[in-house]
Design a protein around this motif. Sequence first.
Motif, PDB file in Angstrom:
ATOM      1  N   ALA A  25       0.837  -1.206   0.000  1.00  0.00           N
ATOM      2  CA  ALA A  25       0.000   0.000   0.000  1.00  0.00           C
ATOM      3  C   ALA A  25       0.867   1.249   0.000  1.00  0.00           C
ATOM      4  N   ARG A  26       0.227   2.391  -0.157  1.00  0.00           N
ATOM      5  CA  ARG A  26       0.924   3.664  -0.102  1.00  0.00           C
ATOM      6  C   ARG A  26       0.261   4.556   0.945  1.00  0.00           C
ATOM      7  N   VAL A  27       1.090   5.313   1.647  1.00  0.00           N
ATOM      8  CA  VAL A  27       0.609   6.332   2.572  1.00  0.00           C
ATOM      9  C   VAL A  27       0.969   7.681   1.968  1.00  0.00           C
ATOM     10  N   HIS A  28      -0.005   8.581   1.972  1.00  0.00           N
ATOM     11  CA  HIS A  28       0.198   9.938   1.466  1.00  0.00           C
ATOM     12  C   HIS A  28       0.283  10.889   2.646  1.00  0.00           C
ATOM     13  N   GLY A  29       1.134  11.871   2.531  1.00  0.00           N
ATOM     14  CA  GLY A  29       1.256  12.876   3.575  1.00  0.00           C
ATOM     15  C   GLY A  29       1.608  14.211   2.979  1.00  0.00           C
ATOM     16  N   ARG A  30       1.642  15.202   3.856  1.00  0.00           N
ATOM     17  CA  ARG A  30       1.978  16.549   3.415  1.00  0.00           C
ATOM     18  C   ARG A  30       2.580  17.315   4.578  1.00  0.00           C
ATOM     19  N   PHE A  31       3.173  18.434   4.265  1.00  0.00           N
ATOM     20  CA  PHE A  31       3.625  19.392   5.270  1.00  0.00           C
ATOM     21  C   PHE A  31       2.752  20.626   5.109  1.00  0.00           C
ATOM     22  N   SER A  32       2.259  21.161   6.216  1.00  0.00           N
ATOM     23  CA  SER A  32       1.308  22.270   6.128  1.00  0.00           C
ATOM     24  C   SER A  32       1.931  23.634   6.427  1.00  0.00           C
ATOM     25  N   ARG A  33       3.153  23.663   6.961  1.00  0.00           N
ATOM     26  CA  ARG A  33       3.797  24.949   7.263  1.00  0.00           C
ATOM     27  C   ARG A  33       5.185  24.994   6.630  1.00  0.00           C
ATOM     28  N   TYR A  34       5.402  26.044   5.860  1.00  0.00           N
ATOM     29  CA  TYR A  34       6.669  26.222   5.159  1.00  0.00           C
ATOM     30  C   TYR A  34       6.754  27.667   4.697  1.00  0.00           C
ATOM     31  N   GLU A  35       7.941  28.061   4.337  1.00  0.00           N
ATOM     32  CA  GLU A  35       8.162  29.384   3.756  1.00  0.00           C
ATOM     33  C   GLU A  35       9.250  29.237   2.712  1.00  0.00           C
ATOM     34  N   GLY A  36       9.208  30.102   1.734  1.00  0.00           N
ATOM     35  CA  GLY A  36      10.233  30.009   0.714  1.00  0.00           C
ATOM     36  C   GLY A  36      10.268  31.226  -0.174  1.00  0.00           C
ATOM     37  N   ARG A  37      11.419  31.393  -0.800  1.00  0.00           N
ATOM     38  CA  ARG A  37      11.622  32.499  -1.724  1.00  0.00           C
ATOM     39  C   ARG A  37      12.331  32.001  -2.976  1.00  0.00           C
ATOM     40  N   LEU A  38      12.018  32.660  -4.071  1.00  0.00           N
ATOM     41  CA  LEU A  38      12.692  32.441  -5.339  1.00  0.00           C
ATOM     42  C   LEU A  38      13.332  33.761  -5.736  1.00  0.00           C
ATOM     43  N   PHE A  39      14.514  33.683  -6.274  1.00  0.00           N
ATOM     44  CA  PHE A  39      15.221  34.862  -6.754  1.00  0.00           C
ATOM     45  C   PHE A  39      15.480  34.642  -8.247  1.00  0.00           C
ATOM     46  N   VAL A  40      14.741  35.361  -9.083  1.00  0.00           N
ATOM     47  CA  VAL A  40      14.805  35.180 -10.528  1.00  0.00           C
ATOM     48  C   VAL A  40      15.638  36.312 -11.116  1.00  0.00           C
ATOM     49  N   ASN A  41      16.703  35.924 -11.808  1.00  0.00           N
ATOM     50  CA  ASN A  41      17.625  36.890 -12.399  1.00  0.00           C
ATOM     51  C   ASN A  41      17.572  36.730 -13.916  1.00  0.00           C
ATOM     52  N   GLY A  42      16.548  37.305 -14.539  1.00  0.00           N
ATOM     53  CA  GLY A  42      16.368  37.146 -15.984  1.00  0.00           C
ATOM     54  C   GLY A  42      15.584  35.880 -16.257  1.00  0.00           C
ATOM     55  N   GLY A  43      16.178  34.906 -16.942  1.00  0.00           N
ATOM     56  CA  GLY A  43      15.503  33.649 -17.269  1.00  0.00           C
ATOM     57  C   GLY A  43      15.442  32.700 -16.093  1.00  0.00           C
ATOM     58  N   LEU A  44      14.601  31.694 -16.233  1.00  0.00           N
ATOM     59  CA  LEU A  44      14.424  30.722 -15.147  1.00  0.00           C
ATOM     60  C   LEU A  44      15.704  29.945 -14.836  1.00  0.00           C
ATOM     61  N   GLU A  45      16.604  29.815 -15.823  1.00  0.00           N
ATOM     62  CA  GLU A  45      17.867  29.116 -15.576  1.00  0.00           C
ATOM     63  C   GLU A  45      18.731  29.853 -14.558  1.00  0.00           C
ATOM     64  N   ASN A  46      18.428  31.124 -14.326  1.00  0.00           N
ATOM     65  CA  ASN A  46      19.188  31.934 -13.371  1.00  0.00           C
ATOM     66  C   ASN A  46      18.402  32.159 -12.087  1.00  0.00           C
ATOM     67  N   THR A  47      17.631  31.169 -11.705  1.00  0.00           N
ATOM     68  CA  THR A  47      16.798  31.270 -10.507  1.00  0.00           C
ATOM     69  C   THR A  47      17.449  30.524  -9.350  1.00  0.00           C
ATOM     70  N   GLN A  48      17.332  31.103  -8.173  1.00  0.00           N
ATOM     71  CA  GLN A  48      17.739  30.427  -6.944  1.00  0.00           C
ATOM     72  C   GLN A  48      16.495  30.285  -6.078  1.00  0.00           C
ATOM     73  N   ALA A  49      16.446  29.191  -5.329  1.00  0.00           N
ATOM     74  CA  ALA A  49      15.292  28.940  -4.462  1.00  0.00           C
ATOM     75  C   ALA A  49      15.760  28.483  -3.097  1.00  0.00           C
ATOM     76  N   GLU A  50      14.990  28.879  -2.087  1.00  0.00           N
ATOM     77  CA  GLU A  50      15.223  28.398  -0.734  1.00  0.00           C
ATOM     78  C   GLU A  50      13.861  28.138  -0.095  1.00  0.00           C
ATOM     79  N   VAL A  51      13.688  26.928   0.428  1.00  0.00           N
ATOM     80  CA  VAL A  51      12.433  26.550   1.080  1.00  0.00           C
ATOM     81  C   VAL A  51      12.764  25.955   2.436  1.00  0.00           C
ATOM     82  N   LYS A  52      12.054  26.428   3.465  1.00  0.00           N
ATOM     83  CA  LYS A  52      12.202  25.900   4.821  1.00  0.00           C
ATOM     84  C   LYS A  52      10.856  25.329   5.246  1.00  0.00           C
TER      85      LYS A  52
END
Length: 182
Positions: A25-52
């Motif tokens: 069988a499979r169990v599904h779950g999720r996380f309900s609290r998080y924060e994050g930012r993306l830093f887009v520098n022109g195209g998406l290939e120049n993106t940085q992300a941080e998620v906590k």
Amino acid sequence: MSIETWQIDNAHTSIGFTVRHMVVARVHGRFSRYEGRLFVNGGLENTQAEVKIDAASIDTQVEARDKHLRSQDFFDVAAFPRLIFRSRRVVAAGGNRYRVVGDLTIKDTTREVTLDAEFLGRVTDPFGVERLAFSARTSIDRKDFGLTWNKGLETGGVLVGERIDIELDVQAVKAVAGAKAA
């Protein structure tokens, strides 16, 4: 071009996972609290992300199981309250698909992971807020992150699978100049 900062919109984002239970069988779950930012520098290939992610916000719809997952047997949320992902690079994979390579930290272990991502678009909502959206998926071996607790089954196999499938559906809103960052 200047760097654009985007905040994850928690009301329109989900961070979920699936793991095998008792082999069949499979169990599904999720996380309900998080924060994050993306830093887009022109195209998406120049993106940085941080998620906590707040590890204590794990939710599998069974409180006893969630309590066990928060314990020292798994996430040990008292000692390690956050899971953290920091991207290192984004590689175009054709069309609107990308490979996001970064470091995932669970407990006191950091490993490189690759997310297969699909950029879903950029729009302005009816309230004038700019949004971008994407989905992403990856799989990890939980043992690689020190999540080794398990029980053998009489019929063979183990109670909890080792592979964790992770799925994200993310909307982010463009940060307004002068607004407080998350």
